[in-house]
Design a protein around this motif. Sequence first.
Motif, short mmCIF file in Angstrom:
data_model
loop_
_atom_site.label_atom_id
_atom_site.label_comp_id
_atom_site.label_asym_id
_atom_site.label_seq_id
_atom_site.Cartn_x
_atom_site.Cartn_y
_atom_site.Cartn_z
N GLN A 3 46.91 41.76 38.54
CA GLN A 3 46.12 42.40 39.40
C GLN A 3 44.58 41.59 39.19
O GLN A 3 44.03 41.90 40.32
N VAL A 4 44.49 40.98 38.23
CA VAL A 4 43.29 40.38 37.98
C VAL A 4 43.70 38.81 37.60
O VAL A 4 44.19 38.58 36.58
N CYS A 23 37.11 34.92 39.84
CA CYS A 23 37.97 36.12 39.42
C CYS A 23 38.55 36.90 40.88
O CYS A 23 37.63 37.33 41.52
N TYR A 25 41.11 39.55 42.73
CA TYR A 25 41.76 40.81 42.27
C TYR A 25 42.59 41.39 43.35
O TYR A 25 42.13 41.12 44.72
N THR A 26 43.66 42.19 43.19
CA THR A 26 44.45 42.65 44.41
C THR A 26 44.60 44.04 44.23
O THR A 26 45.54 44.81 44.98
N LEU A 30 38.54 49.72 44.36
CA LEU A 30 37.76 49.17 43.51
C LEU A 30 36.71 49.94 43.19
O LEU A 30 35.86 50.39 44.17
N LEU A 33 33.65 46.04 38.95
CA LEU A 33 34.12 44.54 38.55
C LEU A 33 33.22 44.38 37.48
O LEU A 33 32.06 44.15 37.80
N GLU A 70 37.16 39.06 45.71
CA GLU A 70 37.05 38.30 44.56
C GLU A 70 35.41 38.16 43.97
O GLU A 70 34.72 38.65 44.89
N VAL A 90 38.50 44.79 35.97
CA VAL A 90 38.21 45.68 37.36
C VAL A 90 38.58 47.18 36.77
O VAL A 90 39.57 47.50 36.06
N TYR A 92 39.59 50.74 39.18
CA TYR A 92 39.82 51.03 40.11
C TYR A 92 40.72 52.50 40.30
O TYR A 92 41.20 52.78 39.35
N GLY A 103 41.44 40.34 33.37
CA GLY A 103 41.98 39.15 33.66
C GLY A 103 42.24 38.21 32.23
O GLY A 103 41.77 38.77 31.17
#
Lengths: 112, 112
Positions: A3-4, A23, A25-26, A30, A33, A70, A90, A92, A103
Amino acid sequence: EDQVTQSPEALRLQEGESSSLNCSYTVSGLRGLFWYRQDPGKGPEFLFTLYSAGEEKEKERLKATLTKKESFLHITAPKPEDSATYLCAVSYSGAGSYQLTFGKGTKLSVIP
Amino acid sequence: DTAVSQTPKYLVTQMGNDKSIKCEQNLGHDTMYWYKQDSKKFLKIMFSYNNKELIINETVPNRFSPKSPDKAHLNLHINSLELGDSAVYFCASSQGLGNTIYFGEGSWLTVV
């Protein structure tokens, strides 16, 4: 699926050579971050929190920016003491309990 | 003065033993965490404890049990230690879930 995602995994810079760490993210929803710095044998040290796209924060030679997909950590004229692993995380709404998901980090080496 | 402190910093123990890591925070935060950092430096959440509610990560074996006597303390007890438990364990705290987390210096656990 991660995810990160942080890139590059490792980065070597000459002292004074500016660059950026990424960085992406999906996650959806959010909440924040976060950027951390981790030195060998130490715990992660908080640097920045970004909450919405377009937000920017600065601290000495570091500047963090955020888009909808990102974040970048820009390092201007780095010095050897900037060498460390930089971690992105992140928070979320999809995580249920809003836990921070990290990450794998970018290891930055600044050569004198 | 240390905001999040954990003990011991280093722990070497044999397989099958039971051990505990203690953590205390003096930031007045209401949420505490345990994170595990593996040999590849990847930080993964194990537990979070918010206002007496324990949030368990399902991937954590039930040999790991957190105990929080009060909001300022969150200890980690590990039963029947295995070789794969060798890692660095970080305690952390935040004010509310999903907000900026402040980490301790880490506890290096080696199981032999």
